[in-house]
Write an enzyme that holds these catalytic residues in place. Sequence first.
Site, PDB file in Angstrom:
ATOM      1  N   ASP A  75       9.926  14.948  21.798  1.00 49.82           N
ATOM      2  CA  ASP A  75      11.080  15.162  20.934  1.00 49.82           C
ATOM      3  C   ASP A  75      11.094  14.162  19.791  1.00 49.82           C
ATOM      4  OD1 ASP A  75      12.021  17.195  22.579  1.00 49.82           O
ATOM      5  OD2 ASP A  75      13.274  15.841  23.770  1.00 49.82           O
ATOM      6  N   ARG A 115      14.865  12.264  30.321  1.00 54.78           N
ATOM      7  CA  ARG A 115      16.054  11.658  29.735  1.00 54.78           C
ATOM      8  C   ARG A 115      17.307  11.967  30.551  1.00 54.78           C
ATOM      9  NH1 ARG A 115      15.738  13.759  23.770  1.00 54.78           N
ATOM     10  NH2 ARG A 115      17.781  12.737  23.640  1.00 54.78           N
ATOM     11  N   ARG A 172       4.488  18.097  24.469  1.00 53.38           N
ATOM     12  CA  ARG A 172       5.271  17.897  23.258  1.00 53.38           C
ATOM     13  C   ARG A 172       6.228  16.735  23.457  1.00 53.38           C
ATOM     14  NH1 ARG A 172       7.072  24.178  21.950  1.00 53.38           N
ATOM     15  NH2 ARG A 172       4.963  25.029  21.725  1.00 53.38           N
TER      16      ARG A 172
END
Length: 266
Positions: free
Chosen positions: A59, A207, A57
């Site tokens: 974001d 991140r 997935r």
Amino acid sequence: MADVGVEKQRIAMAIEFDGSAFHGWQQQDNASSVQAELQSALLAVEGEAVATVAAGRTDSGVHAEVILVHADVLSARWQRSHLAYLHGLNSRLPESIRVVGVRGVASDFHARFDCRGRAYRYQIWNRNTPSALHRWRHWWMPRTLNIEVMQQAAVHCIGRHDFSSLRASGCQAAHAIRRISELEVSRSGYTVSIEVTADGFLYHMVRNLVGNLVEVGLGKQTPEQFRQLLALQDRRRGAATAPAHGLYFIDALYDDFSASELIGCS
């Protein structure tokens, strides 16, 4: 025996997308997503709803140079021309999403569960002025980054470790142990790239990793302090999370092929 017209073929699709306009990969009720657009294109081609499964997935705002997705489609239509099938899907997709490669796979192939490794790249625009052309392609960092010390810190992530210090609070993974096989920090012109390959990633792990490596590059942390941060296994002690728009999903690795190897294949 089932009628030939309804026999299904599982296919693997290499997908490229600009995440700026989407709230991530996964289909959502009240937001645009890459999965919803792809399934809409498959519906138009197939004449019936088609479920899709991705290698991972992403974001909201995150991009993909190539992410692998599987789907079950009508075998007869697929067998007529793989290239025509690819172009048929692209003609029904927005310009911000493209199918860049396809191949047939076994009926039990699974884009997510069969994935042995995933790779991401994070891009930083390291110049004292922002870019008019790359506004949503990089994280703008006006102060000069020391690439050498960032790479020295990155070495501490190589191997199998508990990455709780890089794990966002909303992470639902059963544990924080992951194996990073590659992690490289490099510069080309004004762009600083951080590329990382692992057997899996935690929520916001890349991140958060970037946020800490940037602090090292700015002299706010030393490589040794970064090593100590990893050992603490406490996300609260780490740097802020880097913004989503500098992140790219760049490959998904399987036993006998990778997503990037499908680019240009028909």
